[in-house]
Design an enzyme around this catalytic site. Structure first.
Site, PDB file in Angstrom:
ATOM      1  N   ASN A  48       0.877  -1.178   0.000  1.00  0.00           N
ATOM      2  CA  ASN A  48       0.000   0.000   0.000  1.00  0.00           C
ATOM      3  C   ASN A  48       0.909   1.220   0.000  1.00  0.00           C
ATOM      4  O   ASN A  48       1.499   1.557   1.026  1.00  0.00           O
ATOM      5  CB  ASN A  48      -0.887  -0.016   1.251  1.00  0.00           C
ATOM      6  N   TRP A  49       1.002   1.823  -1.166  1.00  0.00           N
ATOM      7  CA  TRP A  49       1.925   2.965  -1.277  1.00  0.00           C
ATOM      8  C   TRP A  49       1.386   4.225  -0.606  1.00  0.00           C
ATOM      9  O   TRP A  49       2.093   5.209  -0.474  1.00  0.00           O
ATOM     10  CB  TRP A  49       2.198   3.259  -2.763  1.00  0.00           C
ATOM     11  N   LYS A  50       0.130   4.211  -0.244  1.00  0.00           N
ATOM     12  CA  LYS A  50      -0.511   5.408   0.345  1.00  0.00           C
ATOM     13  C   LYS A  50      -0.293   6.599  -0.598  1.00  0.00           C
ATOM     14  O   LYS A  50      -0.268   6.411  -1.803  1.00  0.00           O
ATOM     15  CB  LYS A  50       0.016   5.669   1.754  1.00  0.00           C
ATOM     16  N   HIS A  58      -9.400   1.022   4.656  1.00  0.00           N
ATOM     17  CA  HIS A  58      -8.128   1.209   5.361  1.00  0.00           C
ATOM     18  C   HIS A  58      -8.352   2.130   6.565  1.00  0.00           C
ATOM     19  O   HIS A  58      -9.145   3.061   6.502  1.00  0.00           O
ATOM     20  CB  HIS A  58      -7.081   1.815   4.414  1.00  0.00           C
ATOM     21  N   GLU A  88      -6.721   4.495   7.725  1.00  0.00           N
ATOM     22  CA  GLU A  88      -6.515   5.933   7.491  1.00  0.00           C
ATOM     23  C   GLU A  88      -7.760   6.551   6.874  1.00  0.00           C
ATOM     24  O   GLU A  88      -8.082   7.712   7.123  1.00  0.00           O
ATOM     25  CB  GLU A  88      -5.261   6.139   6.613  1.00  0.00           C
ATOM     26  N   GLU A 111      -5.604  -5.401  10.316  1.00  0.00           N
ATOM     27  CA  GLU A 111      -4.613  -4.356  10.553  1.00  0.00           C
ATOM     28  C   GLU A 111      -4.894  -3.662  11.880  1.00  0.00           C
ATOM     29  O   GLU A 111      -5.719  -2.734  11.933  1.00  0.00           O
ATOM     30  CB  GLU A 111      -4.660  -3.325   9.424  1.00  0.00           C
ATOM     31  N   GLY A 113       2.093   2.062  10.573  1.00  0.00           N
ATOM     32  CA  GLY A 113       2.984   3.213  10.419  1.00  0.00           C
ATOM     33  C   GLY A 113       3.659   3.624  11.712  1.00  0.00           C
ATOM     34  O   GLY A 113       4.273   4.687  11.799  1.00  0.00           O
ATOM     35  N   SER A 123       3.189  -2.448  10.147  1.00  0.00           N
ATOM     36  CA  SER A 123       4.648  -2.437  10.304  1.00  0.00           C
ATOM     37  C   SER A 123       5.298  -3.787   9.989  1.00  0.00           C
ATOM     38  O   SER A 123       6.308  -4.157  10.589  1.00  0.00           O
ATOM     39  CB  SER A 123       5.044  -1.958  11.711  1.00  0.00           C
ATOM     40  N   GLY A 178       2.723  -1.214   4.174  1.00  0.00           N
ATOM     41  CA  GLY A 178       2.797   0.203   3.838  1.00  0.00           C
ATOM     42  C   GLY A 178       4.236   0.614   3.578  1.00  0.00           C
ATOM     43  O   GLY A 178       4.780   0.414   2.491  1.00  0.00           O
ATOM     44  N   GLY A 179       4.858   1.185   4.609  1.00  0.00           N
ATOM     45  CA  GLY A 179       6.194   1.762   4.475  1.00  0.00           C
ATOM     46  C   GLY A 179       7.188   0.901   3.708  1.00  0.00           C
ATOM     47  O   GLY A 179       7.871   1.387   2.791  1.00  0.00           O
TER      48      GLY A 179
HETATM   49  C1  PEP Z   1      -0.798  -0.086   5.754  1.00  0.00           C
HETATM   50  O1  PEP Z   1      -0.734   1.018   5.226  1.00  0.00           O
HETATM   51  O2  PEP Z   1      -1.762  -0.828   5.504  1.00  0.00           O
HETATM   52  C2  PEP Z   1       0.270  -0.506   6.650  1.00  0.00           C
HETATM   53  C3  PEP Z   1       0.211  -1.697   7.216  1.00  0.00           C
HETATM   54  O3  PEP Z   1       1.300   0.371   6.827  1.00  0.00           O
HETATM   55  P1  PEP Z   1       2.721   0.066   7.536  1.00  0.00           P
HETATM   56  O4  PEP Z   1       3.218  -1.223   6.965  1.00  0.00           O
HETATM   57  O5  PEP Z   1       3.576   1.237   7.175  1.00  0.00           O
HETATM   58  O6  PEP Z   1       2.444  -0.050   8.994  1.00  0.00           O
END
Ligand code: PEP
Length: 256
Positions: free
Chosen positions: A13-15, A99, A101, A171, A177, A217, A238-239
């Site tokens: 997930n590049w956000k 998601h 966010e 999640e 994040g 994460s 994500g990251g």
């Molecule tokens: C996400 O955006 O779904 C996520 C899990 O982010 P991260 O891996 O950065 O925690």
């Protein structure tokens, strides 16, 4: 039945990151690194404006492209929104819905998550449906109640047939994040709870066939032990998905 009856899916997930030119390069680099890794599906969920470049760069590779949201109406006066058939025509196969966010910052509710999921499935997209508890809920000991309720509300009215195109991403919001990762045991416990709710809503066969990812994460250092768990069928990342070399190592960890 066990893990072998369902697909393992590693999705990035590049956000809100990467311009189209950066996306083109990152998809190409990722695709080169994951070439021939057939032990899992590999998906990159990119910003809307990156879709064309990402789809082009992913052609002929084993990387599939996803979007990060979709509107529930088919068309009309919904300024700024994107419909499911628009995504499909652009070559998108997957879409993230719900998601945290979007739930936290953009007023997404279980009702709108359910509506978006139905619209996406009706159009032929595969849905990565995100749910999970916030820190206060975990600390209050109500994680099971929260994820069970979200699973029921988000999947309301979705048929067993449509469940073939639904992936659940568990999640925990406190892990997204933040650098805090659920332990493999915590991830396993909640993914198993979600699978149990799906078994009650549908039946054991549907539950065993549903891919349930962990997200929060996940990185190249912790992926292997999370993915080794019986009920953890992949990751939403994500990251670490923004760095092709790191993301590819997570894909490697899913080959076992
Ligand atoms: C996400 O955006 O779904 C996520 C899990 O982010 P991260 O891996 O950065 O925690």
């Amino acid at each position: 039945m066990n893990k072998s009856v369902r697909s393992t899916i590693i999705a990035g997930n590049w956000k809100m990151n990467m311009t189209p030119s950066a996306a083109k390069a990152a998809v190409a680099e990722t695709a080169a690194l994951v070439a021939g890794k057939t032990g899992c599906e590999v998906v990159l969920c990119v910003p809307f404006v990156d879709i064309a470049a990402a789809v082009e760069a992913a052609k002929g590779t084993n990387v599939k492209i996803g979007a990060q949201n979709v509107h529930f109406e088919a068309k009309g006066a919904f300024t700024g929104e994107i419909a499911a058939d628009m995504l499909l025509e652009c070559g998108v196969e997957y879409v993230i819905i719900g998601h945290s966010e979007r739930r936290q910052y953009f007023g997404e509710t279980d009702e709108t998550v359910n509506k978006r999921t139905k619209a996406a499935l009706a159009a032929g997209l595969k849905v990565i449906l995100c749910l999970g508890e916030v820190l206060g809920e975990r600390q209050s000991g109500i994680t099971e109640e929260i994820v069970s309720m979200q699973t029921k509300l988000d999947l309301a009215g979705i048929s067993a047939e449509d469940m073939k195109n639904v992936i659940i991403a568990y999640e925990p919001v406190w892990a997204i994040g933040t650098g805090l990762t659920a332990t493999p045991e915590q991830a396993e416990e909640v993914c198993a709870i979600i699978r149990g709710v799906i078994a009650k809503l549908y039946d054991e066969k549907v539950a065993q066939a549903t891919t349930i990812q962990y997200g929060g994460s996940m990185n190249d250092g912790n992926a292997a032990e999370l993915l080794a768990k019986e009920n953890v069928d992949g990751g939403l990342i994500g990251g670490a998905s923004l760095v092709p070399a790191k993301f590819a190592k997570i894909v490697d960890a899913a080959q076992a």
